[in-house]
Design an enzyme around this catalytic site. Structure first.
Site, PDB file in Angstrom:
ATOM      1  N   LYS A  28      19.044  14.542  35.505  1.00 48.12           N
ATOM      2  CA  LYS A  28      18.630  13.595  34.509  1.00 48.12           C
ATOM      3  C   LYS A  28      18.229  12.053  35.058  1.00 48.12           C
ATOM      4  CE  LYS A  28      21.633  11.936  31.168  1.00 48.12           C
ATOM      5  NZ  LYS A  28      21.632  10.376  30.961  1.00 48.12           N
ATOM      6  N   ARG A  58      26.014  -1.636  23.684  1.00 46.24           N
ATOM      7  CA  ARG A  58      26.258  -1.195  25.098  1.00 46.24           C
ATOM      8  C   ARG A  58      25.942  -2.749  25.925  1.00 46.24           C
ATOM      9  NH1 ARG A  58      24.933   4.402  27.496  1.00 46.24           N
ATOM     10  NH2 ARG A  58      26.130   3.473  29.273  1.00 46.24           N
ATOM     11  N   ASP A  99      30.565   9.975  35.406  1.00 47.24           N
ATOM     12  CA  ASP A  99      30.332  10.781  34.151  1.00 47.24           C
ATOM     13  C   ASP A  99      31.045  12.019  34.054  1.00 47.24           C
ATOM     14  OD1 ASP A  99      28.445   8.874  33.418  1.00 47.24           O
ATOM     15  OD2 ASP A  99      26.639  10.132  34.652  1.00 47.24           O
ATOM     16  N   LYS A 157      30.503   3.539  27.822  1.00 44.50           N
ATOM     17  CA  LYS A 157      29.516   4.368  28.063  1.00 44.50           C
ATOM     18  C   LYS A 157      28.715   4.687  26.437  1.00 44.50           C
ATOM     19  CE  LYS A 157      29.308   4.799  32.235  1.00 44.50           C
ATOM     20  NZ  LYS A 157      28.117   4.603  32.819  1.00 44.50           N
ATOM     21  N   ARG A 192      34.908   6.600  26.209  1.00 41.94           N
ATOM     22  CA  ARG A 192      35.167   7.938  26.747  1.00 41.94           C
ATOM     23  C   ARG A 192      36.455   7.899  27.007  1.00 41.94           C
ATOM     24  NH1 ARG A 192      29.708   9.437  30.230  1.00 41.94           N
ATOM     25  NH2 ARG A 192      28.442   9.831  28.209  1.00 41.94           N
TER      26      ARG A 192
HETATM   27  C1  S3P Z   1      23.359   6.503  35.610  1.00 41.88           C
HETATM   28  C2  S3P Z   1      24.346   5.681  36.110  1.00 41.88           C
HETATM   29  C3  S3P Z   1      25.492   5.604  35.688  1.00 41.88           C
HETATM   30  C4  S3P Z   1      25.814   6.855  34.590  1.00 41.88           C
HETATM   31  C5  S3P Z   1      24.746   7.106  33.848  1.00 41.88           C
HETATM   32  C6  S3P Z   1      23.427   7.421  34.559  1.00 41.88           C
HETATM   33  C7  S3P Z   1      21.848   6.482  36.589  1.00 41.88           C
HETATM   34  O1  S3P Z   1      25.751   4.433  34.847  1.00 41.88           O
HETATM   35  O2  S3P Z   1      27.063   6.804  33.993  1.00 41.88           O
HETATM   36  O3  S3P Z   1      25.117   8.388  33.076  1.00 41.88           O
HETATM   37  O4  S3P Z   1      21.051   7.240  36.286  1.00 41.88           O
HETATM   38  O5  S3P Z   1      21.864   5.276  37.375  1.00 41.88           O
HETATM   39  P1  S3P Z   1      26.075   3.108  35.549  1.00 41.88           P
HETATM   40  O6  S3P Z   1      25.203   2.609  36.761  1.00 41.88           O
HETATM   41  O7  S3P Z   1      25.938   2.039  34.477  1.00 41.88           O
HETATM   42  O8  S3P Z   1      27.450   3.379  35.824  1.00 41.88           O
END
Ligand code: S3P
Length: 439
Positions: free
Chosen positions: A23, A125, A321, A348, A352
């Protein structure tokens, strides 16, 4: 709201799964493809709900997509960086923090007004973390509630000031927003990252020819004249694989292999923690550096006798995550597991730390919530319970794994959110041997 009733696993989970494409990489591939002038072809794109939110927003900037969901292929046709158009309507990021934060960085370099919003969760958020540094680019950006939350408004400019900023939160989303804004700057930007987070944006920008280097904690980005399209192949998502692998560790007699997974070490902290708990997990790298600059390979997990561990600090961004599913796993490990430095989890898709502690305690686990983590005493027998997903995909999947080793039936309410990251989760779990009663 759809709910699911799960009965404990009556036999081992077995098999080999190729789980959804990553993703994080898919968001970045769509965005960087949109910054290229011409046609970019991506193989292994994740059409999960979050990535569809990114595509929906990018379309409003004048980017055209040809989607072949079945073949996991995406073709991007774009006029490229400097030629994106002012969106003709509000941009809806849905549930996706990655979309709203990273696209805000791109919007700073687009002349005109971009307005971002999203669902109920996204509108709670924190956004100050991107607003404060992005303002230094000379673009106007503001958010609701004194810049705290979406909706966000961005008034972009085609030429921005270079950024010089030290990240206050170790967040790949914030870092990437700044890297994207830096592409429209008139000279070199310097972004300091005291604690490393996932480095997919840096790798992918370099793959697309951007002059980006790192010296110690600082990333230097030279703004390119333009970006040229390249073909890109994306590996699978370790954050999705984590649910299958932890389920295999917990259900007696199981043996599960997940193939073609991204093995970038800024994402695989959970494998290091699981190994420190005595988990039989083996990584088999197959591709050292593939198109896009990422390593990939398969991971095999065998049901294991686990013991407790403690982790926190610099490892957190590499498993941010995976903490909910690691907490589920720790309930079945011998001894006290202590997780610290994970206060970001409260910000998040749901809180969580609270959601996972509350649900697992309803199942009979011994989980104590601390301001920045969890203390879990194990092993505790789990019992079936009625649980809430809190609209959070990773909480829903974590509880589903817990219910496989609980005594009696578990009902999880609000499971539709699983499609946010892992639309084929139930199909994959059923392929491995999970049984459910009914939705
Ligand atoms: C992500 C970074 C993370 C993660 C999110 C996806 C990304 O968040 O928790 O699910 O794709 O850069 P943060 O960068 O805010 O910690």
């Amino acid at each position: 709201m759809t709910s699911i009733r799960v009965i404990p696993a009556s036999r081992p989970l077995e098999g080999t799964i190729r789980c959804p494409r990553d993703k994080s990489l898919s968001h970045r591939a769509a965005m960087i493809g949109a910054l290229c002038n011409g046609t970019t072809r991506i193989e292994g794109f994740s059409f999960c709900q979050d990535c569809l939110s990114t595509l929906r927003c990018l379309e409003r900037f004048g980017v055209h997509f040809e989607k072949n969901e079945h073949a996991e292929k995406l073709v991007i046709k774009s006029p490229g960086l400097h030629h994106l158009s002012e969106p003709d309507d509000i941009l809806d990021a849905g549930n996706s923090g990655t979309s709203i934060r990273m696209l805000s960085g791109i919007a700073c370099g687009v002349e005109g007004i971009s307005v971002f919003t999203g669902d109920e969760s996204i509108r709670k958020r924190p956004m100050k973390r991107i607003i404060i540094p992005l303002r230094k680019s000379g673009a106007f950006i503001a958010g609701r509630g004194g810049d705290r939350f979406p909706p966000l408004i961005v008034q972009g400019k085609s030429v921005l000031f270079p950024l010089q900023y030290a990240l206050e939160v170790p967040s790949a989303q914030v870092k990437s927003a700044l890297l994207f804004a830096a592409l429209s700057a008139k000279s070199t930007s310097r972004i300091e990252e005291p604690i490393a987070s996932r480095d997919h944006t840096e790798r992918m920008l370099r793959y697309f020819g951007v002059s980006l280097s790192r010296r110690e904690d600082t990333i230097y980005v030279e703004p390119p004249a333009e970006l040229s399209p390249r073909e890109l192949v994306l590996p699978g998502d370790p954050s999705s694989a984590a649910f299958l692998l932890c389920a295999a560790l917990l259900v007696p007699g199981s043996e599960v292999t997940v193939t073609d997974i991204c093995l970038n070490s800024t994402r695989t902290g959970f494998l290091r923690v699981l190994r420190s708990m005595g988990a039989q997990i083996t990584e088999h790298p197959t591709v050292t550096t593939q198109e896009g600059g990422e390593e990939s390979g398969s991971i095999r997990a065998v049901a294991s006798r686990l013991h407790s561990t403690s982790f926190g600090g610099e490892i957190i961004p590499s498993l941010v995550d995976e903490i909910p599913i690691l907490a589920v796993t720790a309930t079945q490990a011998e001894g006290r597991t202590v997780i610290t430095g994970a206060e970001e989890l409260r910000l998040k898709e749901s809180d969580r730390l609270h959601a996972v502690a509350d649900g697992l305690n309803k199942m009979g686990a011994a989980v104590e919530e601390t301001p920045d983590g969890l203390i879990i005493d194990g092993p505790t027998p789990l019992r079936g319970a009625r649980l809430q997903s809190h609209g959070d995909h990773r909480i829903a999947m974590s509880f589903l794994v817990a219910s496989l080793v609980a005594k009696g039936e578990t009902e999880i309410e609000g499971i539709d959110c699983i499609g946010i990251s892992y639309p084929s989760f139930f199909k994959d779990m059923e392929t491995l041997g999970m049984r459910r009663l009914k939705e």
